[in-house]
Design a protein around this motif. Structure first.
Motif, mmCIF file in Angstrom:
data_model
loop_
_atom_site.group_PDB
_atom_site.id
_atom_site.type_symbol
_atom_site.label_atom_id
_atom_site.label_comp_id
_atom_site.label_asym_id
_atom_site.label_seq_id
_atom_site.Cartn_x
_atom_site.Cartn_y
_atom_site.Cartn_z
ATOM 1 N N GLN A 1 -7.933 4.095 -19.287
ATOM 2 C CA GLN A 1 -9.116 3.405 -18.685
ATOM 3 C C GLN A 1 -10.325 4.460 -18.147
ATOM 4 N N ASN A 2 -11.085 3.929 -17.618
ATOM 5 C CA ASN A 2 -12.521 4.459 -17.259
ATOM 6 C C ASN A 2 -11.862 5.851 -16.356
ATOM 7 N N PHE A 3 -12.560 6.988 -16.431
ATOM 8 C CA PHE A 3 -12.336 8.128 -15.465
ATOM 9 C C PHE A 3 -12.084 7.757 -14.017
ATOM 10 N N ILE A 4 -13.263 6.909 -13.616
ATOM 11 C CA ILE A 4 -13.150 6.907 -12.138
ATOM 12 C C ILE A 4 -12.135 5.932 -11.626
ATOM 13 N N LEU A 5 -11.628 4.957 -12.498
ATOM 14 C CA LEU A 5 -10.529 4.045 -12.406
ATOM 15 C C LEU A 5 -8.962 5.099 -12.354
ATOM 16 N N GLN A 6 -9.148 5.981 -13.099
ATOM 17 C CA GLN A 6 -7.829 6.779 -13.192
ATOM 18 C C GLN A 6 -7.978 7.604 -11.850
ATOM 19 N N ILE A 7 -8.873 8.184 -11.293
ATOM 20 C CA ILE A 7 -9.171 8.814 -10.100
ATOM 21 C C ILE A 7 -8.649 7.914 -9.003
ATOM 22 N N LYS A 8 -9.321 6.861 -8.846
ATOM 23 C CA LYS A 8 -8.957 6.046 -7.772
ATOM 24 C C LYS A 8 -7.447 5.380 -7.912
ATOM 25 N N THR A 9 -7.043 5.150 -9.121
ATOM 26 C CA THR A 9 -5.513 4.533 -8.886
ATOM 27 C C THR A 9 -4.414 5.565 -8.608
ATOM 28 N N ILE A 10 -4.765 7.105 -9.190
ATOM 29 C CA ILE A 10 -3.885 8.002 -8.570
ATOM 30 C C ILE A 10 -4.050 8.143 -7.332
ATOM 31 N N GLN A 11 -5.155 8.019 -6.839
ATOM 32 C CA GLN A 11 -5.563 8.378 -5.056
ATOM 33 C C GLN A 11 -4.610 6.989 -4.261
ATOM 34 N N LEU A 12 -4.729 5.906 -4.861
ATOM 35 C CA LEU A 12 -4.019 4.750 -4.443
ATOM 36 C C LEU A 12 -2.409 4.905 -4.425
ATOM 37 N N PHE A 13 -1.913 5.469 -5.345
ATOM 38 C CA PHE A 13 -0.542 5.833 -5.616
ATOM 39 C C PHE A 13 -0.108 6.686 -4.476
ATOM 40 N N CYS A 14 -0.875 7.823 -4.277
ATOM 41 C CA CYS A 14 -0.490 8.766 -3.312
ATOM 42 C C CYS A 14 -0.506 8.300 -2.069
ATOM 43 N N PHE A 15 -1.558 7.327 -1.469
ATOM 44 C CA PHE A 15 -1.896 6.855 -0.326
ATOM 45 C C PHE A 15 -0.714 5.722 -0.110
ATOM 46 N N HIS A 16 -0.508 4.881 -0.994
ATOM 47 C CA HIS A 16 0.396 3.741 -0.765
ATOM 48 C C HIS A 16 1.995 4.402 -0.575
ATOM 49 N N ASN A 17 2.493 5.651 -1.304
ATOM 50 C CA ASN A 17 3.655 6.145 -1.242
ATOM 51 C C ASN A 17 3.809 7.088 -0.101
ATOM 52 N N LEU A 18 2.723 7.999 0.028
ATOM 53 C CA LEU A 18 2.768 8.956 1.082
ATOM 54 C C LEU A 18 1.606 9.023 2.151
ATOM 55 N N GLN A 19 0.838 8.144 2.490
ATOM 56 C CA GLN A 19 -0.153 7.879 3.280
ATOM 57 C C GLN A 19 -0.867 9.190 3.220
ATOM 58 N N ILE A 20 -1.259 9.786 2.324
ATOM 59 C CA ILE A 20 -1.958 10.684 1.979
ATOM 60 C C ILE A 20 -3.286 10.552 1.344
ATOM 61 N N TYR A 21 -4.330 10.916 1.493
ATOM 62 C CA TYR A 21 -5.673 10.618 0.579
ATOM 63 C C TYR A 21 -5.879 12.085 0.011
ATOM 64 N N LEU A 22 -5.510 12.124 -1.074
ATOM 65 C CA LEU A 22 -5.799 13.222 -2.103
ATOM 66 C C LEU A 22 -7.241 13.442 -2.390
ATOM 67 N N GLU A 23 -7.571 14.522 -2.234
ATOM 68 C CA GLU A 23 -9.246 14.683 -2.769
ATOM 69 C C GLU A 23 -9.162 14.598 -4.197
ATOM 70 N N THR A 24 -10.544 14.182 -4.608
ATOM 71 C CA THR A 24 -10.930 13.954 -5.938
ATOM 72 C C THR A 24 -10.765 15.174 -6.903
ATOM 73 N N GLN A 25 -11.009 16.254 -6.566
ATOM 74 C CA GLN A 25 -10.904 17.343 -7.278
ATOM 75 C C GLN A 25 -9.483 17.678 -7.552
ATOM 76 N N LYS A 26 -8.590 17.676 -6.706
ATOM 77 C CA LYS A 26 -7.247 17.557 -7.041
ATOM 78 C C LYS A 26 -6.655 16.469 -7.897
ATOM 79 N N ILE A 27 -7.214 15.032 -7.664
ATOM 80 C CA ILE A 27 -6.669 14.040 -8.568
ATOM 81 C C ILE A 27 -7.292 14.656 -10.124
ATOM 82 N N ILE A 28 -8.522 14.954 -10.199
ATOM 83 C CA ILE A 28 -9.015 15.597 -11.534
ATOM 84 C C ILE A 28 -8.152 16.559 -12.232
ATOM 85 N N LYS A 29 -7.645 17.459 -11.391
ATOM 86 C CA LYS A 29 -6.533 18.458 -11.771
ATOM 87 C C LYS A 29 -5.357 17.736 -12.371
#
Length: 327
Positions: free
Chosen positions: A263-291
């Motif tokens: 998918q589009n790069f921004i969709l990748q970032i936001k989907t993994i952020q949602l994955f983390c937030f949905h399961n851990l209630q943690i908002y992971l910073e964009t730079q960590k998601i890019i890693k």
């Protein structure tokens, strides 16, 4: 000047009260023109519509930035006594000039007070000029598109507690003249001229400079930009939710990264952020998601754990990206 009047604001608040069956309101005030104007509107609304069961209460947070803080508190108390209103005052003893830190303290106190005393609606005095200044602050910080429009007219902040900002259609100048017209006792806040506070630099120096030398309608242009970004952000959110639902594991805390990295790069970032937030209630910073994404896109990857964080690990197995809590 914005073509709105107190009647329009009254209707907005009245419709909200009726729609959500609100019986108690907590107005967060600063003592400035916006909150004084809102007090006038709410008290008028209560008398006009004869809300027998509607309770109005006011809350003020004293950051103790000024030498005359006590005088401002007396001014607010005298005014609320004059209209027979209830007010709660909290004092923050840790003096700081960090606006972000103070805002967090303030919102946390107001929310906890609303929860404790079962207020269903919190009203704040933010106007359209505040919205423009907040956008400028977030641009300077390099915030994402979702942060450029973080002052919504209405939102649900905790279970059945709503926050309403009815003055967002009015600019600061309009509110000022409404106060003058109604002979309201405006308190001049000296902290508005503390240039160590970033917002004041934007308000007193940056915006006037842009209006004078670059574009006189800069505030209208930013408002248009904010509205445009709002719809773009909503579109991204909808696609992120769809992608997350399609890629998440039915039983485990995992998502199919093969579906995501196409998918589009921004969709990748936001989907993994949602994955983390949905399961851990943690908002992971964009730079960590890019890693994480870079690791996933590395075809030669063979290690099970790809990225380690303080409390959890990301690891892969087959086509799945898992979260493992550290013990």
């Amino acid at each position: 000047m914005t073509k709105l009047n107190s009647g329009t604001i009254e209707n907005l608040i009245n419709n909200f009260i009726y729609r959500y069956n609100i019986n108690n309101i907590l107005l967060a005030i600063s003592g400035g023109q916006d909150s004084i104007y809102l007090i006038k509107i709410l008290e008028k609304l209560k008398k006009k519509l004869h809300y027998k069961h509607l309770q109005l209460s006011y809350i003020y947070i004293d950051h103790q930035w000024k030498n005359n803080s006590k005088k401002q508190i007396k001014h607010i108390i005298n005014y609320t006594k004059l209209i027979n209103a209830k007010i709660i005052i909290y004092q923050i003893h840790k003096i700081t000039l960090s606006e972000d830190e103070c805002r967090k303290y303030r919102y946390n106190i107001i929310l906890q007070h609303a929860i404790k005393y079962q207020f269903k609606l919190i009203i704040t005095g933010h106007n359209s000029t505040d919205k423009v200044e907040t956008c400028m602050q977030n641009l300077v910080k390099g915030s994402g598109i979702e942060s450029l429009n973080n002052l919504a007219m209405k939102s649900k902040i905790f279970q059945k507690i709503f926050i309403l900002r009815p003055l967002l259609k009015l600019d600061r100048t309009t509110v000022y003249w409404c106060c003058k017209k109604l002979y309201l006792p405006i308190w001049s806040d000296s902290t508005n001229y503390f240039y160590k506070i970033q917002r004041n630099r934007i308000r007193q120096e940056l915006m006037p400079y842009i209006k004078q030398y670059l574009h006189k309608n800069i505030e209208n242009n930013i408002q248009f930009l904010i509205n445009s970004y709002h719809y773009q952000n909503e579109y991204i959110k909808q696609n992120v939710i769809k992608l997350y639902l399609k890629s998440k594991h039915n039983e485990r805390t995992a998502i199919n990264y093969k579906k995501i990295n196409k998918q589009n790069f921004i969709l990748q970032i936001k989907t993994i952020q949602l994955f983390c937030f949905h399961n851990l209630q943690i908002y992971l910073e964009t730079q960590k998601i890019i890693k994480v994404i870079k690791k996933l896109n590395n075809r030669s990857i063979n290690a099970s754990t790809i990225v380690s964080h303080s409390n959890f690990n990301f690891f892969i197995h087959n086509n799945w990206l898992y979260i493992s809590i550290k013990t």
